[in-house]
Design an enzyme around this catalytic site. Structure first.
Site, PDB file in Angstrom:
ATOM      1  N   GLU A  63       0.827  -1.204   0.000  1.00  0.00           N
ATOM      2  CA  GLU A  63       0.000   0.000   0.000  1.00  0.00           C
ATOM      3  C   GLU A  63       0.864   1.258   0.000  1.00  0.00           C
ATOM      4  O   GLU A  63       0.587   2.223  -0.716  1.00  0.00           O
ATOM      5  CB  GLU A  63      -0.930   0.016   1.222  1.00  0.00           C
ATOM      6  CG  GLU A  63      -1.855  -1.170   1.308  1.00  0.00           C
ATOM      7  CD  GLU A  63      -1.287  -2.344   2.099  1.00  0.00           C
ATOM      8  OE1 GLU A  63      -2.074  -3.065   2.719  1.00  0.00           O
ATOM      9  OE2 GLU A  63      -0.046  -2.554   2.098  1.00  0.00           O
ATOM     10  N   CYS A  94      -1.710  -2.839   7.330  1.00  0.00           N
ATOM     11  CA  CYS A  94      -1.173  -2.736   8.685  1.00  0.00           C
ATOM     12  C   CYS A  94      -1.441  -1.330   9.227  1.00  0.00           C
ATOM     13  O   CYS A  94      -1.907  -0.445   8.501  1.00  0.00           O
ATOM     14  CB  CYS A  94       0.330  -3.042   8.685  1.00  0.00           C
ATOM     15  SG  CYS A  94       1.362  -1.755   7.943  1.00  0.00           S
TER      16      CYS A  94
END
Length: 139
Positions: A63, A94
């Site tokens: 990401e 996360c």
């Protein structure tokens, strides 16, 4: 607090880009590959894969790689992101990635999907309900 939940199928073009990035992940330590792809409001696509490092803290998540690619190209927001993994349930961003996503687009749609077709989705702000974001000054 609203929790991310299972919903609909991800955008096919973003899913294909996330799967392609997944194939290029560099994960010799964890062997956990992740690919991500995002779309800007202008329709531009950016993708990224996780890239690990022997000095673990220097690795980057998929990401973050996709957001960094977008930002390097001048983009400052995105409307949706797909995160692809082969874990069940699908891997979720996360905490650090949630904050990076929130910095640029707290309202964007996040779809986490795996090779089995399992889906968990919601808005970035659902994944990080109290994220920190400075209000950016106009240039």
């Amino acid at each position: 607090m609203k929790q991310p939940e299972s919903q609909t199928s991800p955008d096919a073009e973003l899913l294909a880009a996330a799967k392609a990035a997944f194939q290029n992940a560099y994960a010799p330590y964890s062997h956990f590959h992740v690919g991500a792809a995002l779309r800007t409001p202008a329709g531009e696509l950016f993708s990224g894969a996780n890239v690990e490092n022997a000095s673990y803290g220097l690795g980057r998540c998929a990401e973050q790689s996709a957001v960094q690619s977008m930002a390097t190209s001048g983009g400052r927001d995105f409307s949706e992101v797909v995160v692809y993994s082969e874990s069940s349930p699908p891997a979720s961003p996360c905490g650090a990635c949630r904050q990076v996503l929130f910095e640029f687009s707290p309202e964007a749609h996040v779809t986490c999907v795996n090779h089995l077709g399992e889906v968990v989705d919601g808005q970035v702000k659902d994944f990080l309900p109290h994220g920190f974001r400075l209000e950016h000054a106009q240039d």
